[in-house]
Each structure stands twice: as structure tokens, then as C-alpha cells.
Design an enzyme around this catalytic site. Structure first.
Site, PDB file in Angstrom:
ATOM      1  CD  GLU A 343      -2.694  -1.218   2.247  1.00  0.00           C
ATOM      2  OE1 GLU A 343      -4.036  -1.274   2.022  1.00  0.00           O
ATOM      3  OE2 GLU A 343      -2.307  -1.258   3.403  1.00  0.00           O
TER       4      GLU A 343
HETATM    5  C1  ACM Z   1      -1.780  -5.658   4.106  1.00  0.00           C
HETATM    6  O1  ACM Z   1      -2.879  -6.055   4.571  1.00  0.00           O
HETATM    7  N1  ACM Z   1      -1.805  -4.211   3.955  1.00  0.00           N
HETATM    8  C2  ACM Z   1      -0.618  -6.389   3.881  1.00  0.00           C
END
Ligand code: ACM
Length: 537
Positions: A343
Site C-alpha cells: 500500500e
Molecule cells: C496489508 O494488509 N496491507 C498487507
């Protein structure tokens, strides 16, 4: 996107009443397999009623009964003696028997190292009227055999006060070894901080199910949880809060060593994660120079993701990473250092690739192997790196293909599909704790998939195992952790340990149900899923 609450609305009234009926036992009464008589005091637990399911079980002969005159025999090594002491630490309080540890004589319970085809973690457990012998070629195998022995004894063996018994172990032979060498659980100590005692408690729960990797998510936007001498404000300031604005906390190096050593005593390797270049607000808030604009943002106590990034063009970023990785690697006897990489929505793709190209060699320089979330496969995974896949059924074909391609090129995979083994997902829409961005994950859905077939095209040899992450945006106490992990954690452990041939929901749910009295004895809170035929008393 983790925090995108995009689950489709369900029909709340109908689902709610179905759940009420199920909770009242209306569904399970008719369909439940015979009540688990095997857990009553008189009859020993059948050898195959263990989680994770053993590779091979041959019932034969008469049970062994632990009595006041039984001994625990350990061969000469200090490590085997230590495993024996761990076993007597469980058996003595509940049986009330002295159970001396000895290295001579015959009979009783015997832990024995021997050459043989057991592998690094396998064992053989043989039981007859004369005794129980656990044999392995390495201590880890003996330890896993002890967990099987524990589960073959009545759940009351877990109590801390003297219980009536009898303490019988069914006759026969278990031969067992894991399907995968990486069987992990992750604890997010960043969104909410969990102290050393809480982590030890979780380690003990993991050990019961033969999990051998503890991944600690040590940094995120909301908190930095490990002391770094060369950048002290990371812990003192970056660790000073958590989601919701509580006091947070961080591990001293001594705390962290204590966790590592406790984990090692339960044959778990600790995998520390510093999440980079995103999920880094706690670091950015602690040191202005890590920000491209030279200004430190405030601490963050919300639950959004994707807004922070280390400054990829600045040299100080790599000085920082070098210091952090050096100090963390020095505290870490394990093989791996997890660098996050998920992310990174505030990092351009080119910057992300540049960052990973510079950071992975730093991990190698300090003798560790890189693990990254599977977005790392969009950069250039280092030779030997492992990617942790956290996608879902609905993840795009292109994203899955990128992971499969990396696996074909030699990147190992750890499977953590979020709509299966993210233990923080709500079970149903009525679950108070947890999140639902990956969907609602009941016990059957969590268990009923095959790691070997999950990403078609990924070579068998690339699948290193399964890990069940537990993110803590909504979790603040050990009881909260228990409730989300149980009963799904044992299923993830079984996916990692047991041969695919043993996989069967209908028989698994009966074995799982029989674990509940053990959780009660251990003080573990759990979700009484209507899908599982729990014992009624
Ligand atoms: C995640 O759940 N962002 C690895």
C-alpha cells in the site's frame, strides 16, 4: 485497499435471524456428527483427533495411562531435557503427579533424539501399555510431538489445579511431519501495542498448533514499537500513541530479546517487520529530515492507509534504513527481515522500484533474507526473497499473474489470502470486533482452501507455506486477539502442516470442536461459530 469498506450490503434482518437460530443450535443439532464422546474422561482421545491432522495414524493395542509413578525420560542433551521440563510444566499441576525428569530407565513418557527419516520438524509418537515414546531427529520434532501428546490427553490437562483424570493416551503410532516449512502467524503490535506478556501468551497458543514463525509488524503509521539506539525518537516519540490515541508503547531491546528467546523455546522463529516506504508516518513524525519537505507530520491515530512515504530521493533515508536494519538484524537470530512494501500509494511506481532496489541489498548486507508483501513482485525481488501474498478472490488477474510470474522466476511465496486467513476479518456482519474490507470470513471459508492450488501456475516449490495475520486496528486486549484467532488460527495452522489428503471440512470441524474444552481450560475466549459442532456442556 485494506480500509476501503466496500463489502456489499447484506440482508441484515434475514441473516440476523438465521444467526440467532444457528446460535440456538437449531441447525447444528440435526447435522452435527455424534457428540464427541472421545473427550469424556473415560475414553482416550483417538490418535487422529488432533489439530493439525497428523500425516499418518495407526491405532493399535492398549492405551498408556499416566500415573503417580510415571516418569518423563529425556536423553542426555540439555535441549531435550528442557523440552521434558516444558512437558512436565503442563502435566504436573493438573495431574498432581511428581513426574520426575530422568535420563535413565524405561517406560513412562520418553523423549528421544535418533537418526531417522523425520525431517527437521517431524516426529514419531508410539503409545502402548508400557509408555509413550516420542522420537525425532531434531528437538523441534520432539517439541511438536509433545503438542500432539498434549492434545491426546484430556483437555483438563491444561488446568493449573489438580484434576481427576484418568490420564490415558490411546495406543498406536503417529508419524508426522509438516507439509510446509513456513507456518506463520503475524501480530500487528503497531495499530495497538501489545506488551511482552501478551506476545508470550500468543506464542503459547501458536505452539499448540505447531506454528513455527511469529511475524511481528513492528512499525506502521500509528506506532513504532522497537527501540533503535541510533534513532531514539522512533520509539520514544513514534511509539507514544496508537489507534484511538492511547498511550502506545514500544519494546526495549531487552524486551525484544525476551520475546525472541521465548519464541525460540517454543520453536518459533521471529520475523520482524519494518513497513517501508509507506505505512511510515510514525517514523516521519519522529524525524523531520526523513520527509521530502523537511517537515515532520503529526502523530497519527486513525485507521486510513496509503498516505505516508519515506523520501525516496534523499540519502538520509538509506542511512536511516541501514541503521534500523543493522540494529534489528543484530537482535534477530532468525533468517528473515520483513520490509513491508504494501500500500505505498503515496510513492510513485518508479520511486518504489528505486527504493526496493536500494533497501533489499541492505537487508542482505546484514545477513538476512528479505520478505515483503506481494507488491514487492512489482519491483525486482532480490534473489532468495519471499513475497507474502495477501490478495483475495477478487484481486485482479493481472496482479495475481505478476505474483505467479515472480514465483516462476524463483521468488518464494507465503500465502496469506485476506479473505481466508486474515484473522481480523469479521466472522459475520454481527461480529463486533474486526474489519470487513476483505469480506466476512466464517470458519469454514477460512479453512476450506488448498495452498498448493491457490495460485495456479505458481510452482509447488515456490509455495513455502501459510501465514495468518492478525491486524489490530480494532483489537486492544488479549481477549480480543483470542476471539479473532479462535477458532480460525488452528485452521490456518492445519493448512500449513497437514498433508492435502487429510483436508476435509466435515471431519475437521469435529476435531476443531473437540479443542473447545482445551481453550476453556487455557482461558482462551473464542467465537462459537454455528458452523462447528461444539460440545454442549
Ligand atoms: C496489508 O494488509 N496491507 C498487507
Amino acid at each position: 485497499m485494506r480500509r476501503n469498506h466496500s463489502t456489499t450490503p447484506r440482508s441484515p434482518r434475514i441473516l440476523g435471524s438465521l444467526l440467532l437460530l444457528a446460535a440456538a443450535g437449531v441447525f447444528t443439532l440435526g447435522t452435527a456428527p455424534a457428540a464427541p464422546a472421545a473427550t469424556t474422561a473415560a475414553a482416550p482421545t483417538p490418535l487422529d483427533q488432533v489439530v493439525p491432522a497428523p500425516a499418518s495414524v495407526k491405532p493399535a493395542g492398549t492405551p498408556y495411562r499416566i500415573t503417580r509413578t510415571s516418569s518423563v525420560r529425556v536423553d542426555g542433551s540439555a535441549e531435550v531435557r528442557r523440552i521434558g521440563a516444558y512437558l512436565t510444566g503442563i502435566l504436573r499441576p493438573s495431574t498432581g503427579y511428581p513426574l520426575p525428569l530422568t535420563d535413565h530407565g524405561t517406560g513412562g513418557i520418553s523423549l528421544h533424539l535418533a537418526q531417522g527419516d523425520y525431517g527437521a520438524e517431524g516426529y514419531r509418537l508410539h503409545s502402548d501399555a508400557g509408555g509413550v515414546t516420542i522420537t525425532a531427529s531434531a528437538p523441534a520434532g520432539l517439541f511438536h510431538g509433545v503438542q500432539t501428546l498434549r492434545q491426546l490427553l484430556p483437555p483438563a490437562v491444561e488446568e493449573k489445579t489438580v484434576q481427576p483424570g484418568p490420564w490415558q493416551v490411546a495406543g498406536g503410532t503417529v508419524e508426522d511431519r509438516p507439509r510446509y516449512s513456513y507456518r506463520g502467524a503475524m501480530l500487528d503490535v503497531s495499530r495497538h501495542f501489545f506488551g511482552v506478556a501478551q506476545v508470550k501468551r500468543y506464542i503459547d497458543q501458536l505452539a499448540l498448533y505447531k506454528i513455527n514463525e511469529l511475524h511481528l509488524h513492528l512499525s506502521d503509521d500509528q506506532g513504532w514499537r522497537i527501540a533503535v539506539d541510533s534513532w531514539p525518537r522512533l520509539a520514544t516519540y513514534g511509539g507514544s500513541t496508537e489507534v484511538g490515541g492511547g498511550a502506545g508503547g514500544s519494546y526495549t531491546k531487552a524486551d525484544y530479546r525476551e520475546i525472541v528467546s521465548y519464541a525460540a523455546s517454543r520453536y518459533l522463529e521471529v520475523v520482524p517487520e519494518i513497513d517501508m516506504p509507506g505505512h511510515s508516518n510514525a517514523a516521519l513524525a519522529s524525524y523531520a529530515e526523513l520527509n521530502c519537505n523537511g517537515t515532520a507530520p503529526p502523530l497519527y491515530t486513525g485507521t486510513e492507509v496509503g498516505f505516508s512515504s519515506l523520501c525516496v530521493p534523499k540519502q538520509v533515508t538509506y542511512d536511516f534504513v541501514d541503521d534500523v536494519v543493522r540494529e534489528l538484524a543484530a537482535l534477530t537470530p532468525g533468517r528473515y527481515l520483513h520490509i513491508g512494501g504494501d500500500e505505498a500509494h503515496s510513492t510513485s511506481h518508479a520511486d518504489y522500484v528505486t527504493f526496493m532496489d536500494r533497501v533489499q541489498p541492505i537487508v542482505a548486507k546484514y545477513g538476512k533474507t528479505v520478505i515483503g508483501w506481494h507488491q514487492l513482485t512489482g519491483a525486482h525481488p532480490a534473489q532468495g526473497a519471499l513475497a507474502q501474498y495477501w490478495g483475495l478472490d477478487r484481486t485482479s488477474a493481472a496482479d495475481k499473474a505478476q505474483v505467479v510470474k515472480a514465483a516462476q522466476n524463483g521468488t518464494g511465496l507465503i500465502l496469506s489470502p485476506a479473505d481466508r486467513v486474515y484473522l481480523d476479518m469479521k466472522y459475520t456482519k454481527d461480529t463486533k470486533l474486526g474489519l470487513d474490507w476483505a469480506g466476512l470470513v466464517e470458519v469454514e471459508r477460512s479453512y476450506d482452501w488448498n495452498p498448493g492450488a491457490y495460485l495456479p501456475g505458481a510452482p509447488d516449490s515456490a509455495i513455502r507455506g501459510v501465514e495468518a495475520p492478525l491486524w489490530s486496528e480494532t483489537l486492544t486486549t488479549s481477549a480480543d486477539l483470542d476471539y479473532m484467532a479462535f477458532p480460525r488460527l488452528p485452521g490456518a495452522a492445519e493448512l500449513g502442516w497437514s498433508p492435502a489428503a487429510t483436508h476435509d471440512w466435515d471431519t475437521y470441524k469435529v476435531r476443531l470442536a473437540a479443542q473447545a474444552p482445551r481453550w476453556d481450560a487455557l482461558g482462551i475466549t473464542y467465537y462459537r461459530s454455528p458452523q462447528v459442532p461444539w460440545p454442549t456442556s
